[in-house]
Design a protein around this motif. Structure first.
Motif, short mmCIF file in Angstrom:
data_model
loop_
_atom_site.label_atom_id
_atom_site.label_comp_id
_atom_site.label_asym_id
_atom_site.label_seq_id
_atom_site.Cartn_x
_atom_site.Cartn_y
_atom_site.Cartn_z
N LYS A 38 0.87 -1.11 0.19
CA LYS A 38 0.00 0.04 -0.10
C LYS A 38 0.75 1.46 -0.04
N CYS A 39 2.05 1.28 0.65
CA CYS A 39 3.04 2.44 0.83
C CYS A 39 3.66 2.51 -0.66
N LEU A 43 -0.99 4.25 -1.52
CA LEU A 43 -2.54 3.95 -1.28
C LEU A 43 -3.02 4.09 0.13
N GLN A 44 -2.47 4.80 1.00
CA GLN A 44 -2.77 4.84 2.12
C GLN A 44 -4.14 5.68 2.37
N SER A 51 -9.53 -0.52 -0.22
CA SER A 51 -8.46 -1.32 0.78
C SER A 51 -8.74 -2.41 0.79
N VAL A 54 -7.32 -3.95 -2.64
CA VAL A 54 -5.62 -4.21 -2.45
C VAL A 54 -5.27 -5.48 -1.67
N ASP A 55 -6.16 -5.24 -0.52
CA ASP A 55 -6.12 -6.85 0.43
C ASP A 55 -6.14 -8.07 -0.54
N ILE A 120 -9.01 3.32 -7.09
CA ILE A 120 -7.57 3.36 -7.11
C ILE A 120 -6.89 3.85 -8.37
#
Length: 190
Positions: A38-39, A43-44, A51, A54-55, A120
């Motif tokens: 994520k960093c 994408l924080q 989220s 992305v997971d 995203i």
């Protein structure tokens, strides 16, 4: 790296040594955690759906299930997405869409993923509800409201308009460009 990549083929055409150096620069341990991914992608602070997406990508790429993406998993995933045969891509898409892991995908799972992808990539040219409706109208011939892997693959391959929309929705070029160019925080908080 200041140049722009115009296609996924150009991104993958970079030599393996270059990809390895980029991977190791971002993750000197040789392993990427979900937080690090994520960093890397900046994408924080995403909404809950983005989220979760992305997971889901992370756990799909983490092929051995150890909680990390190593270089081999990273390159295998990128290669699959860019160069994989259609059946391989459709299987990967299905695994990504099947958020609850029950072996079937439903409208809510698809809509959640497509909405998250747009959050995203910031590409909003296809309305998620429209593609989900089309997929289920054309592919869910039994009207159960769920698709198995076989139904999904056969249905997508049998309907060129669905394949075209899936390819467009699942285009990860913006994400790969972030990785290749090493940019962070491209997606800014609102």
């Amino acid at each position: 790296m200041g140049h722009k990549h115009s296609s996924l083929d150009e991104i993958l055409a970079e030599d393996m040594h270059h990809w390895y150096n980029k991977f190791m620069k971002e993750s000197p341990s040789g392993l990427i955690t979900l937080f690090e991914l994520k960093c890397i992608l900046g994408l924080q602070g995403m909404n809950k759906d983005a989220s979760s997406y992305v997971d889901q990508i992370f756990y799909t790429f983490d092929m051995d299930g150890d909680g990390y993406i190593d270089f081999v998993e990273y390159i295998a995933a990128v290669s699959l997405l860019l160069k994989g045969e259609i059946n391989q891509k459709l299987k990967w898409y299905f695994k990504l869409f099947d958020q609850d892991g029950n072996g079937k995908i439903d409208k809510d799972e698809l809509e959640t993923i497509f909405t998250a992808i747009q959050d995203i990539t910031r590409k909003y040219d296809i309305v998620p509800e429209d593609i989900v409706s089309l997929i289920f109208e054309k592919i869910d011939v039994s009207g159960e409201g769920e698709l198995t892997l076989q139904e999904f693959i056969e249905g997508a391959k049998g309907h060129p308009e669905i394949m075209k929309m899936l390819k467009k929705m699942m285009d990860l070029t913006p994400v790969l460009v972030i990785i290749v160019e090493g940019r962070r925080n491209m997606i800014k908080s609102k």
